[in-house]
Design an enzyme around this catalytic site. Structure first.
Site, short mmCIF file in Angstrom:
data_model
loop_
_atom_site.label_atom_id
_atom_site.label_comp_id
_atom_site.label_asym_id
_atom_site.label_seq_id
_atom_site.Cartn_x
_atom_site.Cartn_y
_atom_site.Cartn_z
N PRO A 94 0.81 -1.17 0.00
CA PRO A 94 0.00 0.00 0.00
C PRO A 94 0.83 1.21 0.00
O PRO A 94 1.64 1.48 0.87
CB PRO A 94 -0.80 -0.06 1.26
CG PRO A 94 -0.36 -1.30 1.99
CD PRO A 94 0.65 -1.94 1.16
N GLU A 95 0.65 1.93 -1.05
CA GLU A 95 1.29 3.24 -1.18
C GLU A 95 0.19 4.27 -0.99
O GLU A 95 -0.93 3.90 -0.64
CB GLU A 95 1.97 3.34 -2.55
CG GLU A 95 2.90 2.15 -2.79
CD GLU A 95 3.56 2.15 -4.16
OE1 GLU A 95 3.88 3.23 -4.68
OE2 GLU A 95 3.76 1.06 -4.71
N LYS B 173 1.99 7.22 3.80
CA LYS B 173 1.40 5.89 3.94
C LYS B 173 0.99 5.61 5.38
O LYS B 173 0.62 4.48 5.71
CB LYS B 173 2.41 4.83 3.48
CG LYS B 173 2.96 5.08 2.07
CD LYS B 173 4.10 4.13 1.73
CE LYS B 173 4.89 4.64 0.54
NZ LYS B 173 6.10 3.86 0.27
N ARG C 217 14.30 -5.85 -4.19
CA ARG C 217 12.99 -5.94 -4.84
C ARG C 217 13.21 -5.83 -6.33
O ARG C 217 14.17 -6.39 -6.84
CB ARG C 217 12.07 -4.85 -4.30
CG ARG C 217 12.84 -3.58 -3.99
CD ARG C 217 12.01 -2.46 -3.54
NE ARG C 217 11.24 -2.78 -2.33
CZ ARG C 217 10.59 -1.87 -1.67
NH1 ARG C 217 10.61 -0.63 -2.09
NH2 ARG C 217 9.91 -2.17 -0.60
#
Length: 300
Positions: free
Chosen positions: A2-3, A61, A287
DNA sequence: AGAAAATCCTGCCGGC
DNA sequence: TGCCGGCAGGATTTTC
């Protein structure tokens, strides 16, 4: 997760039910989700029972629900956290770590279920302090603006959608960094709200390579990038955020639709919508970075 | 001080 | 079918 767009979708969903709601009972299925509440799970429960949430506020966030002028419940979703609003008889949600039972201002019983596969997210009760510039601590259109912010959020910079965000100052700071531009975009102390998806999307739109050192990019270009990123976040908020699996859902358990608008993130192997080159995924900082090697070139 | 790497976790997916 | 490596929307801490 979640950004910013996903967290904003959650914030708005929570605000619709929880402003004025009173906490009745709390179930803790996994105390690790309260690890940032340093006084322990028992204290968390004792402090929160009987309190009434006054607002649901977001910066970047981070989310928080003030329940007095001096304290708030702070939530961060980490990589896989969700806050679901359920009726008491709704079937159990997998990986539910904490349940807050509440009664809304309308007298309805609701459960706020904190669901988190990887347990990087957390809930905690934190003291509120005044912002250094005396401007609002975060975004909360349903409630009167307050200049208070939880201590653990105070070091996070204003986000791109904050009216008090100052692009010129931020672009100037960015231009002094030797790190690659993506690392700089993800530095929440410089500007907040951007994560891996929206960084890759913004860089694709700006035709910048993720490893391009920020101090080799003109300030005017950095300002352009900031504006692009802001527009990406705004559009994603309108679509309810990006969902591509079970790890991000809004408070009703529904998916967002921005995944249909992605040009680079998760598009490895597909044609670049702009130049027809092939989008690549490269391992980057534990990532991945998704980009078009043809129209996002590293400049020397 | 700034930059990069390591760390906290669980679950799913694809390949062998 | 089962096991293993790789991968996942993040922030913080540690190390250099």
């Amino acid at each position: 997760m979640p950004e910013l767009p996903e967290v904003e979708t959650v914030r708005a969903g929570l605000a619709a039910k929880l402003v004025g709601a009173r906490v009745i009972k709390i179930d803790i299925a996994d105390p690790r989700s309260l690890k940032r509440h340093l006084l322990g799970p028992r204290h968390f429960v004792d402090e929160l029972i009987g309190q009434t949430f006054e607002a649901v506020v977001r910066r970047g966030k981070f989310l928080w629900l003030p329940f007095s002028d001096s304290r708030a419940m702070v939530g961060h979703l980490g990589m896989s956290g969700q806050l679901l609003l359920r009726t008491p008889n709704y079937p159990e949600d997998r990986q539910t770590r904490v349940v807050i039972h509440a009664e809304t201002a309308q007298g309805e019983l609701v459960e706020v279920r904190f669901v988190d596969q990887r347990i990087f997210g957390s809930l905690a009760i934190e003291d509120l302090v005044e912002t250094v510039d005396n401007q609002p601590g975060g975004f909360s259109p349903e409630a009167p603006a307050s200049n208070l912010i939880p201590v653990v959020v105070a070091h996070i910079s204003r986000d791109l959608l904050d009216p008090d965000f100052d692009p010129k100052t931020v672009a100037s700071k960015m231009s002094k960094r030797a790190s690659g531009i993506k690392r700089v975009l993800l530095d929440q102390k410089l500007l907040s709200g951007i994560g891996n998806i929206y960084a890759d999307e913004s860089l694709w739109l700006a035709k910048l390579h993720y490893d391009q050192p920020a101090n080799t990019i003109r300030v005017s270009k950095l300002l352009e990038l900031i504006e692009i990123a802001k527009q990406v976040l705004e559009r994603a908020v309108l679509q309810g955020g990006t969902s591509f699996d079970e790890q991000y859902k809004n408070v009703n358990g529904d998916s967002g639709y921005f995944s249909q608008s992605l040009n680079a993130y998760g598009q490895a192997g597909k044609a670049c919508p702009r130049c027809g080159g092939q989008i690549e995924r490269k391992a980057w900082a534990n990532r991945g970075s998704h980009f078009c090697p043809r129209c996002q070139r590293l400049k020397t």
